[in-house]
Design an enzyme around this catalytic site. Structure first.
Site, mmCIF file in Angstrom:
data_model
loop_
_atom_site.group_PDB
_atom_site.id
_atom_site.type_symbol
_atom_site.label_atom_id
_atom_site.label_comp_id
_atom_site.label_asym_id
_atom_site.label_seq_id
_atom_site.Cartn_x
_atom_site.Cartn_y
_atom_site.Cartn_z
ATOM 1 N N GLU A 119 48.363 36.633 42.859
ATOM 2 C CA GLU A 119 48.948 35.294 42.878
ATOM 3 C C GLU A 119 50.061 35.153 43.907
ATOM 4 O OE1 GLU A 119 48.093 36.969 40.206
ATOM 5 O OE2 GLU A 119 46.550 35.668 39.364
ATOM 6 N N HIS A 146 47.894 33.048 27.923
ATOM 7 C CA HIS A 146 46.772 32.119 28.089
ATOM 8 C C HIS A 146 47.066 30.774 27.422
ATOM 9 C CE1 HIS A 146 44.856 35.998 28.815
ATOM 10 N NE2 HIS A 146 43.910 35.360 29.440
HETATM 11 C C1 LIG Z 1 48.123 38.228 37.104
HETATM 12 C C2 LIG Z 1 46.759 37.840 36.644
HETATM 13 N N1 LIG Z 1 45.993 37.087 37.457
HETATM 14 C C3 LIG Z 1 44.759 36.698 37.082
HETATM 15 C C4 LIG Z 1 44.261 37.060 35.876
HETATM 16 C C5 LIG Z 1 42.875 36.592 35.442
HETATM 17 N N2 LIG Z 1 41.982 37.733 35.346
HETATM 18 C C6 LIG Z 1 41.705 38.309 34.161
HETATM 19 S S1 LIG Z 1 40.722 39.644 34.343
HETATM 20 C C7 LIG Z 1 40.646 39.437 36.014
HETATM 21 C C8 LIG Z 1 39.835 40.377 36.833
HETATM 22 C C9 LIG Z 1 40.333 41.752 36.764
HETATM 23 O O1 LIG Z 1 39.394 42.595 37.319
HETATM 24 P P1 LIG Z 1 39.532 44.156 37.218
HETATM 25 O O2 LIG Z 1 40.908 44.574 37.572
HETATM 26 O O3 LIG Z 1 38.435 44.723 38.036
HETATM 27 O O4 LIG Z 1 39.336 44.493 35.673
HETATM 28 P P2 LIG Z 1 38.059 44.307 34.743
HETATM 29 O O5 LIG Z 1 38.191 42.974 34.091
HETATM 30 O O6 LIG Z 1 36.846 44.425 35.585
HETATM 31 O O7 LIG Z 1 38.160 45.381 33.728
HETATM 32 C C10 LIG Z 1 41.379 38.328 36.410
HETATM 33 C C11 LIG Z 1 41.471 37.856 37.785
HETATM 34 C C12 LIG Z 1 45.094 37.842 35.042
HETATM 35 N N3 LIG Z 1 44.688 38.235 33.835
HETATM 36 N N4 LIG Z 1 46.328 38.222 35.446
#
Ligand SMILES: Cc1ncc(C[n+]2csc(CCOP(=O)(O)OP(=O)(O)O)c2C)c(N)n1
Ligand SMILES: [Mg+2]
Lengths: 339, 332
Positions: free
Chosen positions: A60, A129
């Site tokens: 972000e 959330h």
């Molecule tokens: C700071 C932040 N930005 C955006 C999100 C929304 N978000 C939730 S999971 C995710 C993807 C994360 O991917 P990864 O690190 O590969 O973990 P995975 O879900 O695949 O285990 C995002 C962008 C968040 N939770 N926190």
């Protein structure tokens, strides 16, 4: 006139902005191919291409910082933050850069950035959330903060926010995304009411309702997701012979205090409603401003119906956290009892 | 010893128990999915089918006094580390018997008594926290290790880079364990990430980096053990990339339609549980014995669902508890 959900109204607003002004860009996590978790950017990638509708990596701070650079080279970025709680990694760029750069350049560098944030609770999600971060931003000079409550306002205000040369924190009441309303898609920017203006709706007791004293009246100031609940409370109050003015602020910074003051001068009682925790929130600001401007008009202490001063609770408990119509009605009764 | 640590020690020595734990995680996640579909789990859930081997390998390597900072995709890690299915499910279902009294939910599991620091929904948040825990261990001269588990997507956020640099500069006993399941939400890694071999990012901080098959529990265990030993013996931090795959969608109802055709099927051929099963069969464990394990775990999970579903909801007062040291300060 079209009947659209709020999500769709925002989508149409973004589409108009992208079509009308080649400097407008949409960017964020999964806004392109996916169309956004709340479908607000649905279809924009295929219509405008990847240079205008940009899927960013996760980060972000990077998203907002990049938008600052784009704005400095003449673009008008509209950034999506997926959920309220994820804006905080970008807080630094927003309050330290976005909010201040106009002043740092003696007004030469406008910051036409819109940061769209789905906000508020009521969807059964937990902390991160379901948060209401408006006060953090409203506290920062240089940022505008707006929070529409209806599809028509959402459509109008997203277009106005994008057209504005100031940065706008654009909060979207996520539990209202699927609410429907009438939208005028052909509306011209020039014909729209000012972005800053609150809207006051006056509800009078129906004829034949067993009357309370006719002078019983109250203003309910609210915004975003709480407007619907304030209206419901107002309708119930009119059944009891009370006249209610519901003031939907729409803009939280700067605030249309003139509309609030005018309403309080008519009703003499004030209830402020928001979902964010009460302590040092918008309600405190409004109560203070009203006491400065029209203390003598008040017949009763200002009441706040606000979120609790705790982290946003999980779904099983959120009913007790939220400023529901029942809680608003109780506060209305308190102001009347004090008279 | 606690129930949790007993459960953890089972999987260290006994290959059958490790297999059983992987099955437990798989069935648990499938059960959560069903409960969600039936409206009995609210909000959202992030399931970890496909990543069971990594979770179990990590738990088998760690000592009882090590700590782990993990993410919202954390049911598997919690179970692997020894938390009981009942305490995890109760938390997910918002019951007062949950591991944080039912006020945290699926994304916010924690058990400080076994070193599972509160998991977080904020991407990247766990990396500096694990780094800080490691700094504490180092400062006190304790030979304990902190682990941050995070996703491929998280390797793009600032906190990742800040943490690796700090840990490298101070040579901290921390393991950065990246679970590369190919997707960050709805985006495939190649659309968002400059390097696909994520362990190469270690070079930027001059620390050891290694990628390995995270769907094979033995391979994972060997790689993690080497990095944990190094950290414990003063060798500083490492970045490990476990190659896994997220069999489920990102969260709740996501059907993952954005996946290229055939990709899921390809990865399913490497299903960590099937892989483990074949390995055990090859080592002479009988099909009947494995089937008995499967059946026992399924029965246990079914029993847990039945009990937890009848557990009480938290009292409203639970919301106000523990905000500050003085309870009264929070409730106005
Ligand atoms: C700071 C932040 N930005 C955006 C999100 C929304 N978000 C939730 S999971 C995710 C993807 C994360 O991917 P990864 O690190 O590969 O973990 P995975 O879900 O695949 O285990 C995002 C962008 C968040 N939770 N926190
Ligand atoms: Mg991932």
């Amino acid at each position: 006139m079209l009947t659209l959900t709020m999500s769709r109204a925002l989508n149409e607003g973004l589409r108009c902005a992208l079509r009308d002004d080649p400097r407008v860009l949409v960017m964020g996590e999964d806004v392109g191919a996916l169309g956004g978790v709340f479908r607000v950017t649905d279809g924009l990638l295929s219509e405008f291409g990847p240079q205008r509708v940009i899927d960013t990596p996760l980060g972000e701070s990077g998203i907002i910082g990049t938008a600052v650079g784009l704005a400095m080279r003449g673009y008008r970025p509209v950034c999506e933050i997926q959920f309220d709680g994820f804006v905080f990694p970008a807080f630094d760029q927003i309050v330290s850069q976005v909010a201040k750069l106009r002043a740092r350049t003696e007004g030469r560098q406008p910051m036409p950035i819109v940061v769209r944030i789905p906000a508020g609770g009521g969807i059964g999600a937990v902390e991160h959330h379901s948060e209401s971060p408006e006060a953090y931003f409203a506290h920062t000079p240089g940022l505008r903060v707006v929070y529409p409550s209806s599809p028509s306002d959402a459509f109008r205000m997203i277009r106005q926010s994008i057209a504005l040369d100031d940065p706008v924190i654009f909060l979207e009441p996520k539990r209202c995304y699927w609410h429907k309303g009438e939208v005028e898609p052909e509306a011209e920017l020039a014909d729209m009411p000012p972005l800053l203006a609150a809207q006051t709706v006056r509800l009078s007791p129906q004829r034949g309702v067993a009357d309370g004293p006719p002078r019983y009246s109250v203003s309910i100031v609210c915004y975003g997701p709480t407007v619907e609940w304030a209206m419901r409370a107002a309708e119930a109050a009119t059944q009891q012979g009370v006249t209610v003015e519901v003031v939907d602020l729409r803009a939280l910074s700067p605030l249309d205090l003139g509309s609030v003051e005018a309403s309080v001068q008519r009703t003499h009682r004030l209830v402020v409603v928001h979902e964010a925790p009460g302590r040092v929130g918008l309600g405190a600001e409004i109560a203070a401003a009203v006491s400065e401007r029209c203390f003598a008009d008040l017949y009763a202490p200002v009441q706040r119906v606000v979120g609790l001063d705790i982290p946003y609770p999980p779904n099983r408990l959120e009913g007790a956290y939220l400023p529901t119509p029942e809680r608003i009605l109780d506060a209305v009764a308190m102001t009347l009892a004090a008279a | 010893m606690s129930v949790q640590l007993d459960r953890r020690s089972e999987i260290r020595a006994d290959a059958r128990a490790a297999y059983a734990r992987m099955v437990e995680i798989r069935l648990f996640e499938e059960q959560v999915n069903e409960l969600f579909a039936a409206g009995l789990v609210h909000g959202t859930t992030h399931l970890c089918q496909g990543q069971e081997a990594l979770d179990v390998a990590l738990a088998a390597v760690l000592r009882d006094d090590d700590v782990v900072a993990a993410t919202y995709r954390g049911h598997g890690i919690a179970l692997a580390l020894g938390m009981t299915p009942a305490s995890v499910l109760a938390e997910i279902m918002g019951r007062s018997t949950g591991c944080t009294g039912g006020v945290g939910g699926s994304m916010h599991l924690a058990d400080m008594s076994i070193g599972l620091l509160p998991t977080s929904a904020i991407i990247g948040a766990g990396l500096p926290i694990a780094t800080g825990a490691a700094l504490a261990f180092q400062t006190r001269g304790e030979d304990r290790v902190a682990v941050a588990v995070f996703g491929d997507g998280a390797s793009n956020i600032g906190a990742f880079h800040e943490s690796l640099n700090m840990a490298a500069v101070w040579r901290l006993p921390v393991l950065f364990l990246c679970d590369n399941n190919v997707y960050g939400e709805y985006s495939r890694i190649d659309r968002t990430t400059a390097v696909l071999d994520l362990s190469r990012r270690a070079a930027g901080y001059d620390i050891p980096g290694e990628s390995f098959d995270g769907m094979d529990v033995d391979t994972a265990r060997t790689a993690i053990a080497a990095a944990v030993d190094r950290a414990r013996n003063g060798g500083g931090p490492s970045l490990l990339e476990a190659r896994t795959y997220r069999f489920a969608g990102h969260s709740r109802a996501d059907k993952a339609l954005y996946r290229p055709e055939g990709e899921l099927e390809e990865y399913r051929k490497r299903d960590p549980i099937a892989v483990r099963r074949s390995a055990l069969l090859a080592q002479g464990v009988s099909e009947g014995e494995l089937a008995a394990i499967d059946a026992r775990v399924a029965d246990d999970i079914a029993a847990v669902v039945a009990t937890v579903s009848a557990d009480p909801l938290p009292d409203l007062a639970a919301m106000f508890a523990n905000i500050w040291t003085e309870p009264a300060a929070a409730a106005r």
